[in-house]
Design an enzyme around this catalytic site. Structure first.
Site, mmCIF file in Angstrom:
data_model
loop_
_atom_site.group_PDB
_atom_site.id
_atom_site.type_symbol
_atom_site.label_atom_id
_atom_site.label_comp_id
_atom_site.label_asym_id
_atom_site.label_seq_id
_atom_site.Cartn_x
_atom_site.Cartn_y
_atom_site.Cartn_z
ATOM 1 N N HIS A 10 -11.063 -8.522 12.523
ATOM 2 C CA HIS A 10 -9.590 -8.479 11.935
ATOM 3 C C HIS A 10 -9.319 -7.014 11.417
ATOM 4 C CE1 HIS A 10 -11.797 -9.763 8.386
ATOM 5 N NE2 HIS A 10 -10.708 -9.227 7.508
ATOM 6 N N HIS A 11 -8.148 -6.884 11.072
ATOM 7 C CA HIS A 11 -7.566 -5.784 10.729
ATOM 8 C C HIS A 11 -7.809 -4.399 11.639
ATOM 9 C CE1 HIS A 11 -6.167 -7.961 7.130
ATOM 10 N NE2 HIS A 11 -7.262 -7.666 6.560
ATOM 11 N N GLY A 36 25.539 2.103 -0.319
ATOM 12 C CA GLY A 36 24.943 2.532 0.987
ATOM 13 C C GLY A 36 24.588 4.082 0.914
ATOM 14 N N ASN A 73 26.306 3.306 -4.859
ATOM 15 C CA ASN A 73 27.604 3.798 -4.143
ATOM 16 C C ASN A 73 27.526 3.258 -2.871
ATOM 17 O OD1 ASN A 73 25.435 5.307 -3.198
ATOM 18 N ND2 ASN A 73 26.151 7.173 -3.794
ATOM 19 N N GLU A 92 23.785 10.211 3.913
ATOM 20 C CA GLU A 92 23.790 9.949 5.323
ATOM 21 C C GLU A 92 25.236 10.070 6.085
ATOM 22 O OE1 GLU A 92 21.150 10.725 6.700
ATOM 23 O OE2 GLU A 92 19.471 9.566 5.458
ATOM 24 N N ASP A 140 20.932 3.141 -4.444
ATOM 25 C CA ASP A 140 20.837 1.807 -4.114
ATOM 26 C C ASP A 140 20.093 1.521 -2.755
ATOM 27 O OD1 ASP A 140 23.173 3.045 -2.902
ATOM 28 O OD2 ASP A 140 24.228 1.370 -2.783
ATOM 29 N N GLU A 164 0.845 -1.197 -0.011
ATOM 30 C CA GLU A 164 -0.196 -0.024 -0.070
ATOM 31 C C GLU A 164 0.883 1.278 -0.021
ATOM 32 O OE1 GLU A 164 -2.699 -3.314 1.768
ATOM 33 O OE2 GLU A 164 -0.607 -2.600 1.970
#
Length: 559
Positions: A113-114, A463, A461, A467, A434, A50
């Site tokens: 349920h759900h 990773g 590259n 960051e 990636d 979803e």
């Protein structure tokens, strides 16, 4: 007119030009999906989850004007919610349709349920109220009014909305007053409009150093022709926030480049700081688009133009639509024409000769700048791709789809599914890292199943490079698993025959680009680049992010 609730809902979506609906089947939404299954005018596109469906509907809405997805109650809703929040942040009118338990069961607080099995069916609605501009639980009594109201709100505000359709009322027949027409934007108050246009005209007559600054609003509300007409009529230079890159064609006379605080060109940064009248179209000064609040825009110069209001010289003009305001301004200007403005010179970059040397970011993006064509759709992930694309001078007609404000990695691959279906005649290029790819990679299977033919550039590259530049260059939390990316499409659809290649040199890239350009099938090019190679703009942004986020306890400060 008598019509079933389900058919009425699909009719309203068609009036918004929504012909594709994304989602995942679940027991509570099957009645609506069965109706779609036998409706030739709308197609359901099954996604792998979803969240991806929400991203696809967002991408579809960017190019189509509106998008839609179908979830099942609870588990499906909350799985999609991050995508709905992104659509809100980036102003994409997405309609989230949730199949819920039967209406009688919800009213009787049944343990189902759900759900949380506590009889509470308000909690999911309460979540969506935080990230949508209109919501409704559809009932036989309110369907004829609530469905048009909620969908019109999405169209008028260019934001997502949420509708719950109980599983037992899809086939209930209701009475509607008339055939529902496509929604229209609200009109202006005539008196307010006249006052606002006169005040703005006077301000422009007095201005010595005016400037136009546009944000996403100009694209979402289709204001570009009027903005360009005003710029030409009054000889006003133009610039755009990073969130509105490519909204102004970059060959437009008077365009000054993109504005992102002191990360802009020195000439534009100085021009903005000295402006005495800035026509600001829906501008939001966000950390990620201003070089961490480095903008210098004189507050007294700002003329704040919003979709349905104007703020000028401490006076507010409500009930004035931006389109009506610009039309009225042009009428006041009459037949006089200002001198033509100069076109910003194109950068002169000589493309290096392809070689067997390892690829780097600088060469790759320089080559891509020559590969991009007029009218391409570029879907661009945050990180090295976003930073590099932001610095490329684009041909006319290019559309850029990205998520610079919400910044949810993995958004772009499912969004590509939406853009391809909204504009099938155009060439679509995806640039994704990636790390981002690993979040939503399974949606490549949907692209192949639907026989779509984008060109996907997977930037490998090793990773999370963005960051690493913020914090933790060698820390394990910025590492990811080493996939064999170029072989993945064959795994995700054993019947498809996509063109796949992994490139690590300039010569290999050249051959892959040539093959991708003449293949009538999906092309997947894995581009292997050094881990810590990155555009200089991204390095500077990451340093500012580091300084902003970690304060006195910043590990780099204490290193």
């Amino acid at each position: 007119m008598k019509i079933t609730i389900g058919a009425f809902l699909l009719q309203q979506l068609r009036n918004l030009n929504v012909n594709h609906i994304y989602g995942v089947p679940g027991d509570y939404n099957l009645a609506l999906l069965e109706l779609i299954e036998h409706d030739a005018s709308v197609e359901f596109i099954g996604n792998c989850n979803e969240l991806n469906a929400a991203y696809a509907a967002d991408g579809y809405a960017r190019l189509n004007g509106a998008g839609a997805l179908i979830t099942t109650y609870g588990v499906g809703d909350l799985a999609a919610l991050a995508g709905i929040a992104g659509a809100y942040a980036e102003s994409a009118p997405v309609i989230c349709l949730a199949g819920t338990p039967p209406l009688y069961a919800m009213k009787n607080h049944a343990l189902l349920h759900h759900s949380l099995a506590d009889g509470n069916f308000d909690n999911v609605m309460n979540c969506f109220k935080q990230f949508t501009v209109a919501q409704a639980l559809i009932t036989p009594e309110n369907a004829a009014t609530e469905i048009p109201r909620v969908l019109s709100t999405a169209w008028q505000q260019k934001k997502p909305v949420y509708l719950q359709l109980p599983s037992d009322i899809c086939d209930v027949v209701i009475e509607t007053a008339h055939q529902f027409a496509a929604p229209r934007l609200p009109g202006s108050d005539a008196n307010h409009l006249g006052l606002a246009a006169a005040a703005l005209f006077k301000r422009l007559e007095q201005a010595k150093r005016p400037l136009i600054l546009v944000d996403q609003m100009v694209d979402r509300f289709q204001l570009l022709p009027l903005v360009l007409a005003v710029a030409q009529k009054f000889a006003i230079p133009l610039t755009n926030m990073p969130t509105a890159k490519c909204v102004i064609p970059e060959s437009t006379p008077g365009w000054q480049g993109g504005y992102s605080g002191n990360l802009s060109s020195p000439e534009l940064f100085g021009r903005m700081a000295q402006a005495d009248c800035v026509l600001s179209f829906g501008v939001r000064l966000v950390d990620s688009t201003t070089g961490y609040f480095s903008q210098q825009i004189p507050p007294q110069a700002v003329v704040d133009i919003q979709p349905y209001s104007l703020q000028l010289d401490n006076t507010s003009y409500p009930a004035v639509t931006a389109a009506d305001l610009l039309h009225a301004l042009l009428e006041l200007a009459g037949e006089t024409n200002a001198p033509a403005q100069a076109t910003l010179p194109k950068p002169q970059h000589r493309l290096a000769i392809p070689s067997d040397a390892p690829l780097g970011q600088a060469y790759f993006w320089q080559r891509i700048s020559h590969f991009i064509q007029a009218d391409d759709v570029l879907v661009v992930e945050n990180g090295t791709s976003g930073a590099a694309i932001g610095g490329i001078r684009m041909p006319d007609g290019v559309t850029l789809v990205n998520q610079p404000v919400w910044g949810s990695i993995g958004y772009t691959l499912p969004a590509l599914l939406g853009t391809l279906m909204a504009a099938p005649a155009r060439r679509h290029l995806l640039f994704i890292g990636d790390g981002s790819f690993q979040l939503t990679a399974q949606e490549v299977s949907t692209l192949l199943r639907c026989e779509l033919k984008p060109i996907i550039f997977l930037i490998n590259n090793e990773g999370y490079t963005i960051e690493r530049y913020i914090l933790g260059e060698s820390s394990s939390y910025n590492d990811i698993g080493p996939w064999d990316y170029a072989k993945l499409p064959a795994v995700l659809n054993r019947h498809a025959t996509p063109f796949c290649a992994a490139v690590a040199t300039g010569q290999q890239l050249e051959m892959a680009l040539e093959q991708a350009s003449r293949q009538d099938r999906l092309a997947f090019i894995e581009v292997k680049l050094p881990m810590m190679d990155a555009p200089s703009a991204m390095k500077e942004f990451c340093q500012r992010c580091n300084n902003f986020n970690f304060g006195l306890h910043n590990p780099r400060r204490n290193a």
